[in-house]
Design an enzyme around this catalytic site. Structure first.
Site, PDB file in Angstrom:
ATOM      1  N   ARG A   1      -1.352  -2.528 -18.653  1.00 29.54           N
ATOM      2  CA  ARG A   1      -2.650  -1.858 -18.705  1.00 29.54           C
ATOM      3  C   ARG A   1      -2.671  -0.721 -17.678  1.00 29.54           C
ATOM      4  O   ARG A   1      -2.457  -0.948 -16.485  1.00 29.54           O
ATOM      5  CB  ARG A   1      -3.724  -2.895 -18.371  1.00 29.54           C
ATOM      6  CG  ARG A   1      -5.139  -2.496 -18.568  1.00 29.54           C
ATOM      7  CD  ARG A   1      -5.997  -3.730 -18.732  1.00 29.54           C
ATOM      8  NE  ARG A   1      -5.670  -4.361 -20.000  1.00 29.54           N
ATOM      9  CZ  ARG A   1      -6.110  -3.935 -21.185  1.00 29.54           C
ATOM     10  NH1 ARG A   1      -6.928  -2.918 -21.258  1.00 29.54           N
ATOM     11  NH2 ARG A   1      -5.737  -4.528 -22.293  1.00 29.54           N
TER      12      ARG A   1
ATOM     13  N   TYR B   1       0.857  -1.198   0.000  1.00 30.44           N
ATOM     14  CA  TYR B   1       0.000   0.000   0.000  1.00 30.44           C
ATOM     15  C   TYR B   1       0.878   1.227   0.000  1.00 30.44           C
ATOM     16  O   TYR B   1       1.831   1.329   0.783  1.00 30.44           O
ATOM     17  CB  TYR B   1      -0.897   0.026   1.252  1.00 30.44           C
ATOM     18  CG  TYR B   1      -2.355  -0.144   0.887  1.00 30.44           C
ATOM     19  CD1 TYR B   1      -2.946   0.706  -0.044  1.00 30.44           C
ATOM     20  CD2 TYR B   1      -3.129  -1.150   1.446  1.00 30.44           C
ATOM     21  CE1 TYR B   1      -4.274   0.548  -0.398  1.00 30.44           C
ATOM     22  CE2 TYR B   1      -4.453  -1.314   1.098  1.00 30.44           C
ATOM     23  CZ  TYR B   1      -5.030  -0.458   0.168  1.00 30.44           C
ATOM     24  OH  TYR B   1      -6.335  -0.621  -0.190  1.00 30.44           O
TER      25      TYR B   1
ATOM     26  N   THR C   1      -2.857   5.969 -22.383  1.00 32.32           N
ATOM     27  CA  THR C   1      -2.779   4.643 -21.782  1.00 32.32           C
ATOM     28  C   THR C   1      -1.410   4.068 -22.129  1.00 32.32           C
ATOM     29  O   THR C   1      -0.809   4.421 -23.140  1.00 32.32           O
ATOM     30  CB  THR C   1      -3.875   3.712 -22.318  1.00 32.32           C
ATOM     31  OG1 THR C   1      -3.963   3.868 -23.727  1.00 32.32           O
ATOM     32  CG2 THR C   1      -5.208   4.006 -21.685  1.00 32.32           C
TER      33      THR C   1
ATOM     34  N   ASP D   1      -5.422  13.810 -25.559  1.00 33.66           N
ATOM     35  CA  ASP D   1      -5.513  12.405 -25.134  1.00 33.66           C
ATOM     36  C   ASP D   1      -4.807  11.558 -26.191  1.00 33.66           C
ATOM     37  O   ASP D   1      -5.363  11.300 -27.266  1.00 33.66           O
ATOM     38  CB  ASP D   1      -6.994  12.023 -24.996  1.00 33.66           C
ATOM     39  CG  ASP D   1      -7.176  10.568 -24.588  1.00 33.66           C
ATOM     40  OD1 ASP D   1      -6.208   9.789 -24.661  1.00 33.66           O
ATOM     41  OD2 ASP D   1      -8.309  10.204 -24.220  1.00 33.66           O
TER      42      ASP D   1
ATOM     43  N   LYS E   1      -1.328   0.401 -25.189  1.00 38.85           N
ATOM     44  CA  LYS E   1      -1.681   0.306 -26.614  1.00 38.85           C
ATOM     45  C   LYS E   1      -0.390   0.316 -27.438  1.00 38.85           C
ATOM     46  O   LYS E   1       0.424  -0.595 -27.289  1.00 38.85           O
ATOM     47  CB  LYS E   1      -2.652   1.438 -26.968  1.00 38.85           C
ATOM     48  CG  LYS E   1      -3.984   1.352 -26.188  1.00 38.85           C
ATOM     49  CD  LYS E   1      -4.993   2.357 -26.680  1.00 38.85           C
ATOM     50  CE  LYS E   1      -6.360   2.184 -26.028  1.00 38.85           C
ATOM     51  NZ  LYS E   1      -6.502   2.938 -24.773  1.00 38.85           N
TER      52      LYS E   1
ATOM     53  N   GLU F   1      -0.504   4.770  -0.679  1.00 41.95           N
ATOM     54  CA  GLU F   1      -1.315   5.966  -0.969  1.00 41.95           C
ATOM     55  C   GLU F   1      -0.472   7.219  -0.749  1.00 41.95           C
ATOM     56  O   GLU F   1       0.271   7.321   0.237  1.00 41.95           O
ATOM     57  CB  GLU F   1      -2.551   5.995  -0.068  1.00 41.95           C
ATOM     58  CG  GLU F   1      -3.637   5.076  -0.598  1.00 41.95           C
ATOM     59  CD  GLU F   1      -4.601   4.629   0.474  1.00 41.95           C
ATOM     60  OE1 GLU F   1      -4.124   4.254   1.560  1.00 41.95           O
ATOM     61  OE2 GLU F   1      -5.807   4.653   0.224  1.00 41.95           O
TER      62      GLU F   1
END
Ligand code: DSN
Length: 413
Positions: free
Chosen positions: A232, A51, A223, A197, A226, A53
């Site tokens: 991903r 974790y 992303t 984008d 691609k 954060e």
């Protein structure tokens, strides 16, 4: 050991089946790719246990000494790759990256321009079924009826009419170069922020075959899975002025704990994309796309906009067979081991679930090492299936030929 020692055959048999599907079929979905063994290794690493954060050196949990170095490495590599001031590598997806930008830079009800979904845009560019279209006042620009390229005159007219706070460039089903410079000029003319984008074309930008929007846009999202060929996930690049607002919007605004195993894999992919060989890869993606488009045109298909400058093409099936829908074509091709997706064409009379078109992309087959001769062969296989989409024996013959072709270009051994 606290965990079971017997192998989960039920699940791992499914993964084996998927490896087989990926190895033995043609993967022509424009938004997919094959990741390297190093990317897979990082994604499957123990970083998934942690974790973290917050951001490097400002976390809410202890034990993040190593994770901080991983995330810093990813941020540094991607900034160097694209020449950006600041990067946020935590978005779990491209959709989250875009929503984070909106949350950082817009207020509810603000006016935004984006490319219409039915002309090649993305759900998060203001579709009424997406949160972007529900919270913000999006207006869609389109492609021209004549050359089916972005209608820059309409974009400017809409900008002058609506005075948007932001203009969003970028697409999911647009086969041409998007030049960021004239869009920057329109943004300056109306005082709008510019979000580019680059989800689909990030690898083409990194490989130097498409213009880099970073010098022009206030914020660039993409992303990593691609054309960039990473795991991903999403990434945001921005000017330093917006860094604090963007980081705050992603966490704590939108997401919880970052996926540090995926961030590690993004770092791997950013390094791979900075290798000189990636420039050859990106250029070959486009050459393959153009070869496939030309061969499909030779088989009687109509290419939206007449061809392609990037990794994908949109095929309008109607001149080939007026009764053949994108939906039925996708199903028949899948049965023959050729995986792609149905897609609307501009001003499509059919619904997005049926469509009159197909979207076809070359990133995956290019990673496999296929070149122009194989693109001509693939066009012939597609045409054979779509001339007889209900002929099961022909589909089986093509399935065997696809298997043979793929066996010459093994992906994962
Ligand atoms: N699903 C992606 C694509 O296929 O283009 C966009 O989010």
């Amino acid at each position: 050991m606290a965990w079971p020692t017997d192998r989960d055959d039920e699940l791992f048999a499914l993964i084996d089946n998927e490896i087989d599907r990926q190895n033995t079929g043609l993967q022509l979905i424009a938004s997919e790719n094959f990741t390297s063994p190093a990317v897979l290794e990082a994604t499957g690493s123990v970083l998934t246990n942690k974790y973290s954060e917050g951001y490097p050196h400002k976390r809410y949990y202890g034990g993040n000494q190593v994770v901080d170095e991983v995330e810093d490495l990813a941020r540094r590599r991607v900034c160097e790759l694209f020449g950006a001031d600041h990067a946020n590598v935590q978005p779990h997806s491209g959709a989250n990256a875009n929503l984070g930008v909106y949350l950082a830079l817009l207020e509810a009800g603000d006016t935004v321009l984006g490319m219409s979904l039915d002309h090649g845009g993305h759900l998060t560019h203001g579709s009424p079924v997406n949160i972007s279209g529900r919270i913000y006042d999006f207006h869609g620009y389109r492609v021209t009826p004549s050359d089916e390229r972005i209608d820059m005159d309409q974009l400017r007219d809409l900008a002058l009419e609506h005075r948007p706070k932001m203009i969003v460039a970028g697409a999911t089903a647009y086969p041409r170069i998007i030049d960021p410079e004239p869009i920057r000029q329109i943004c300056d003319e109306v005082g709008a922020l510019f979000l580019f984008d680059a989800a689909h074309i990030a690898g083409l930008i990194a490989g130097g075959v498409h213009p880099n929007p970073v010098p022009y846009a206030d914020v660039v999202t993409f992303t990593t899975h691609k054309t960039l060929r990473g795991p991903r996930g999403g990434t945001i690049l921005c000017r330093s002025d917006y860094a604090a607002a963007i980081d705050k919007a992603i966490f704590p605004g939108l997401q919880g704990g970052p996926l540090e195993h995926v961030i590690a894999a993004k770092a791997v992919a950013f390094r791979e994309a900075s290798d000189p060989s990636f420039r050859d890869y990106a250029a070959q993606i486009v050459r393959n796309s153009q070869a496939l488009a030309a061969a499909l045109a030779g088989e009687g298909f109509r290419l939206v906009s007449g061809g392609t400058d990037n990794h994908l093409m949109l095929v309008d099936l109607r001149p080939f067979d007026a009764d053949l829908t994108g939906k039925d074509a996708q199903i028949a091709l899948d049965a023959a081991g050729i995986t792609l997706n149905k897609n609307t064409v501009p001003d499509d009379p059919r619904s997005p679930f049926v469509t009159s078109g197909l979207r076809i992309g070359t990133p995956s087959v290019t990673t496999q090492g296929m070149g122009e001769p194989e693109m001509v062969e693939i066009a012939g296989l597609i045409a054979r299936v779509l001339r007889a989409p209900s002929d099961e024996s022909e589909l089986a013959v093509v399935r065997d030929e696809v298997r043979t072709l793929c066996s010459k270009f093994p992906v994962y051994g």
